[in-house]
Design an enzyme around this catalytic site. Sequence first.
Site, PDB file in Angstrom:
ATOM      1  N   ASN A  10       0.877  -1.177   0.000  1.00  0.00           N
ATOM      2  CA  ASN A  10       0.000   0.000   0.000  1.00  0.00           C
ATOM      3  C   ASN A  10       0.913   1.224   0.000  1.00  0.00           C
ATOM      4  O   ASN A  10       1.503   1.561   1.029  1.00  0.00           O
ATOM      5  CB  ASN A  10      -0.889  -0.037   1.251  1.00  0.00           C
ATOM      6  CG  ASN A  10      -1.747   1.197   1.377  1.00  0.00           C
ATOM      7  OD1 ASN A  10      -1.800   2.026   0.470  1.00  0.00           O
ATOM      8  ND2 ASN A  10      -2.422   1.331   2.505  1.00  0.00           N
ATOM      9  N   LYS A  12       0.114   4.255  -0.228  1.00  0.00           N
ATOM     10  CA  LYS A  12      -0.528   5.434   0.382  1.00  0.00           C
ATOM     11  C   LYS A  12      -0.278   6.666  -0.501  1.00  0.00           C
ATOM     12  O   LYS A  12      -0.234   6.524  -1.722  1.00  0.00           O
ATOM     13  CB  LYS A  12      -0.035   5.612   1.819  1.00  0.00           C
ATOM     14  CG  LYS A  12      -0.155   4.315   2.634  1.00  0.00           C
ATOM     15  CD  LYS A  12       0.083   4.481   4.091  1.00  0.00           C
ATOM     16  CE  LYS A  12      -0.068   3.140   4.799  1.00  0.00           C
ATOM     17  NZ  LYS A  12       0.092   3.197   6.231  1.00  0.00           N
ATOM     18  N   HIS A  94      -9.332   1.045   5.592  1.00  0.00           N
ATOM     19  CA  HIS A  94      -8.022   1.328   6.189  1.00  0.00           C
ATOM     20  C   HIS A  94      -8.190   2.317   7.339  1.00  0.00           C
ATOM     21  O   HIS A  94      -8.997   3.242   7.260  1.00  0.00           O
ATOM     22  CB  HIS A  94      -7.069   1.892   5.125  1.00  0.00           C
ATOM     23  CG  HIS A  94      -5.643   1.857   5.594  1.00  0.00           C
ATOM     24  ND1 HIS A  94      -5.141   2.773   6.488  1.00  0.00           N
ATOM     25  CD2 HIS A  94      -4.637   0.998   5.319  1.00  0.00           C
ATOM     26  CE1 HIS A  94      -3.882   2.476   6.739  1.00  0.00           C
ATOM     27  NE2 HIS A  94      -3.538   1.403   6.042  1.00  0.00           N
ATOM     28  N   GLU A  96      -6.504   4.737   8.269  1.00  0.00           N
ATOM     29  CA  GLU A  96      -6.295   6.154   7.926  1.00  0.00           C
ATOM     30  C   GLU A  96      -7.563   6.751   7.326  1.00  0.00           C
ATOM     31  O   GLU A  96      -7.861   7.923   7.543  1.00  0.00           O
ATOM     32  CB  GLU A  96      -5.097   6.275   6.966  1.00  0.00           C
ATOM     33  CG  GLU A  96      -3.780   6.053   7.714  1.00  0.00           C
ATOM     34  CD  GLU A  96      -2.676   5.420   6.892  1.00  0.00           C
ATOM     35  OE1 GLU A  96      -2.753   5.442   5.652  1.00  0.00           O
ATOM     36  OE2 GLU A  96      -1.723   4.898   7.512  1.00  0.00           O
ATOM     37  N   GLU A 166      -4.798  -4.879  10.778  1.00  0.00           N
ATOM     38  CA  GLU A 166      -3.749  -3.873  10.942  1.00  0.00           C
ATOM     39  C   GLU A 166      -3.981  -3.118  12.253  1.00  0.00           C
ATOM     40  O   GLU A 166      -4.789  -2.174  12.293  1.00  0.00           O
ATOM     41  CB  GLU A 166      -3.787  -2.869   9.789  1.00  0.00           C
ATOM     42  CG  GLU A 166      -3.557  -3.474   8.422  1.00  0.00           C
ATOM     43  CD  GLU A 166      -3.027  -2.430   7.432  1.00  0.00           C
ATOM     44  OE1 GLU A 166      -1.939  -2.642   6.911  1.00  0.00           O
ATOM     45  OE2 GLU A 166      -3.704  -1.410   7.215  1.00  0.00           O
ATOM     46  N   GLY A 172       3.076   2.321  10.690  1.00  0.00           N
ATOM     47  CA  GLY A 172       4.019   3.420  10.501  1.00  0.00           C
ATOM     48  C   GLY A 172       4.804   3.787  11.746  1.00  0.00           C
ATOM     49  O   GLY A 172       5.451   4.828  11.789  1.00  0.00           O
ATOM     50  N   SER A 210       3.953  -2.123  10.212  1.00  0.00           N
ATOM     51  CA  SER A 210       5.413  -2.164  10.390  1.00  0.00           C
ATOM     52  C   SER A 210       6.044  -3.490   9.940  1.00  0.00           C
ATOM     53  O   SER A 210       7.044  -3.925  10.515  1.00  0.00           O
ATOM     54  CB  SER A 210       5.801  -1.850  11.841  1.00  0.00           C
ATOM     55  OG  SER A 210       5.425  -0.525  12.166  1.00  0.00           O
TER      56      SER A 210
HETATM   57  P1  13P Z   1       3.392   0.380   7.576  1.00  0.00           P
HETATM   58  O1  13P Z   1       3.876  -0.908   6.967  1.00  0.00           O
HETATM   59  O2  13P Z   1       4.122   1.589   7.078  1.00  0.00           O
HETATM   60  O3  13P Z   1       3.340   0.304   9.054  1.00  0.00           O
HETATM   61  O4  13P Z   1       1.865   0.587   7.079  1.00  0.00           O
HETATM   62  C1  13P Z   1       0.991  -0.474   7.174  1.00  0.00           C
HETATM   63  C2  13P Z   1      -0.235  -0.117   6.451  1.00  0.00           C
HETATM   64  O5  13P Z   1      -0.975   0.759   6.868  1.00  0.00           O
HETATM   65  C3  13P Z   1      -0.539  -0.831   5.201  1.00  0.00           C
HETATM   66  O6  13P Z   1      -1.824  -0.577   4.786  1.00  0.00           O
END
Ligand code: 13P
Length: 247
Positions: A10, A12, A94, A96, A166, A172, A210
């Site tokens: 992803n 983003k 997600h 976010e 997740e 992140g 992560s």
């Molecule tokens: P990270 O791997 O940067 O922690 O992000 C995970 C994520 O949100 C994938 O959708």
Amino acid sequence: MPKKSIIAGNWKMNLTLTEVHDFFQQLSLPPQCPHKIILAPQAPLIPIVTNHVQKLPISVAAQNCSFEKKGAFTGEVSAEVLASLGVEYVILGHSERRQYFAENEDLLSKKIRQCLESKLSVIYCIGETLTERNSGQLQNVLKRQLTCLTEFSQSNQWEQLILAYEPVWAIGTGQVASLEQVQEVHQFIQSTFKDSYPHVNLPPILYGGSVNALNAQDLFTLPAVAGFLVGGASLKPKDFSTILSVQ
Ligand code: 13P
């Protein structure tokens, strides 16, 4: 028998047009990679990525889609148009989007419906915040987030669903969930599914949060983990390729 696995990146809101070209120039896939590989670029770059992967065993995902089929919804992108561009998957739910765009289960079930009707598979993300986990809400939060799948459990589109667990506190942050935590939650999701939808196949459950080149192998050995949804590490071709080498 090796498990049927999926590893999705992803991206983003990262990677410019030039950086996408660089990514593919540097990406070297492990030979005979057994995993289904998926990349999710920003929406306007989807045709560029589709072009790059034409001769590669990589599918393209979108990071969002509209809850409506078509019409006066300025700024939205429809599932139908995504499908016509060669997109095969859409990431929905997600954290976010739940956090910054107030997406809730009602809205998400409409988005899921649009995707399934356009023959797109959905990577549906669920996960708890640290506050929710620490206050004993983990299972309730996940159960609530899973409710929007119920209406699809009787349909033949069910097989188009993939789950991604997740934990928000692991996204992140570099703070990956422990193997015990991941296995425990994946097993909880599996048993919730078996109880709620006894007549359907269990969707694959990916882990995200992560995941990197160093921890991917250990996470992949967990029986309940069917692959990964990778954020930051999927932006780096070398690291992503190392993650794709897990077995
Ligand atoms: P990270 O791997 O940067 O922690 O992000 C995970 C994520 O949100 C994938 O959708």
